[in-house]
Design a protein around this motif. Sequence first.
Motif, PDB file in Angstrom:
ATOM      1  N   SER A  52      -4.517   7.990   0.315  1.00 29.10           N
ATOM      2  CA  SER A  52      -4.770   6.565   0.525  1.00 29.10           C
ATOM      3  C   SER A  52      -5.019   6.276   1.998  1.00 29.10           C
ATOM      4  O   SER A  52      -4.140   6.507   2.840  1.00 29.10           O
ATOM      5  N   ASP A 104       0.808  -1.219   0.000  1.00 26.70           N
ATOM      6  CA  ASP A 104       0.000   0.000   0.000  1.00 26.70           C
ATOM      7  C   ASP A 104       0.842   1.271   0.000  1.00 26.70           C
ATOM      8  O   ASP A 104       0.301   2.370  -0.184  1.00 26.70           O
ATOM      9  N   ALA A 108      -5.281   3.309   3.260  1.00 24.48           N
ATOM     10  CA  ALA A 108      -4.415   2.193   3.633  1.00 24.48           C
ATOM     11  C   ALA A 108      -3.011   2.681   3.974  1.00 24.48           C
ATOM     12  O   ALA A 108      -2.375   2.189   4.914  1.00 24.48           O
TER      13      ALA A 108
END
Length: 396
Positions: free
Chosen positions: A256, A200, A258
């Motif tokens: 993001s 990620d 994540a």
Amino acid sequence: MRANPTEPEKRLWRNISNSQLNGFKFRRQAVIGHYIADFLCPQKALVIEIDGETHQAEQDARRDEELRRLGYKTLRFTNADVMHDMDAVLCSISNHLQEAGPRWINPHPNPSPEGEGLDRALRQAAQALETVSETPRLDAELLLAHALGMNRQDLLLNLPKLEIPDGFSALLERRKSHEPVAHIVGEREFWSLPFQVSADVLIPRPDSEILIETAVEIGTDRPPTHILDLGTGSGALLLAALSEFPEARGVGMDASAAALAMAHNNADSLGLSDRARFLLQDWTMAGWTQSLAGPFGLILANPPYVSTQAELSREVSEFEPHDALFAGVQGMDDYHIIIPALGELLADNGTALIEIGFDQAGQVTKLAEKNGYIVECKQDLGGNDRLLVLRQGPGL
């Protein structure tokens, strides 16, 4: 590196990195005979030692003679040498590498024991990784240490006492498929700090440490108290900066969720969560600067800057997040968003440190100067343009 490396050792390793100095590979710590060498260049059998405040002539002579008998040449520096004149240290190492003859030819002066066991498994693993990695032996050692649940130093010190773990072959197969070692072991060191990583986030690279080195230089006289990291990913840049500026607080922004979860984990494990705040925000959305509580005395940014037409290694193209890599055909898309917005975020007399691709200095500099900034370009350990230092011009 040992569990309690000195600051000079960490600083020298950050400069040597785990890659190259004038094209020669280095290993950090190696067991040679009865000794643990601080740094080793296997190609030239050159050992680099950091001796503390002063050299101890008799002790050094005995150790150097033993290493010489085993086929190694020793180059010694003191803590003061490393801390006060790094350029001279690196120049000395480079000169010795250029002057040294080729590495020994069989038989090896310090052979590893033959037969079954971990040493043979490591040799076979390194051979299997030669077409995959530039550092096959190092990769094999890191994977084996991970499979055994220990660090690499303990592995090397206890090699004869250990047995091959059941999970080693599976880890090796993952590496043979070009999966990065950092993803397999779940961790990568940056600025001598351990960072959890996954698919990620981008894996922190040694070349990016130039941002922290420059931040420390700039902050010597006027340490920043409010730091912003644009595109924080694993949190490596922000958390490394906070480790150097204990009075500072920081914000790490990323699009993001994540990635931010990973950054939160790293802040917790490093004991910095009380000074780091992470914000889910996308700079391609209108009004993205309004949620950032500035102004910031130091802004760090390692945005996507790879051209969509670039050819990347399988390690990168198949395993790292494309949103954090690619930025249009010229690799410039995100710079065109970030740099014009800095005026809303940067404090008076503040500094923005922006990582660039090796061939982008001219384009990004023109963009920054067009927006009124005074620009300085700095190079990474490989001599490539890597960092632009942006300071406010008189009109801002």
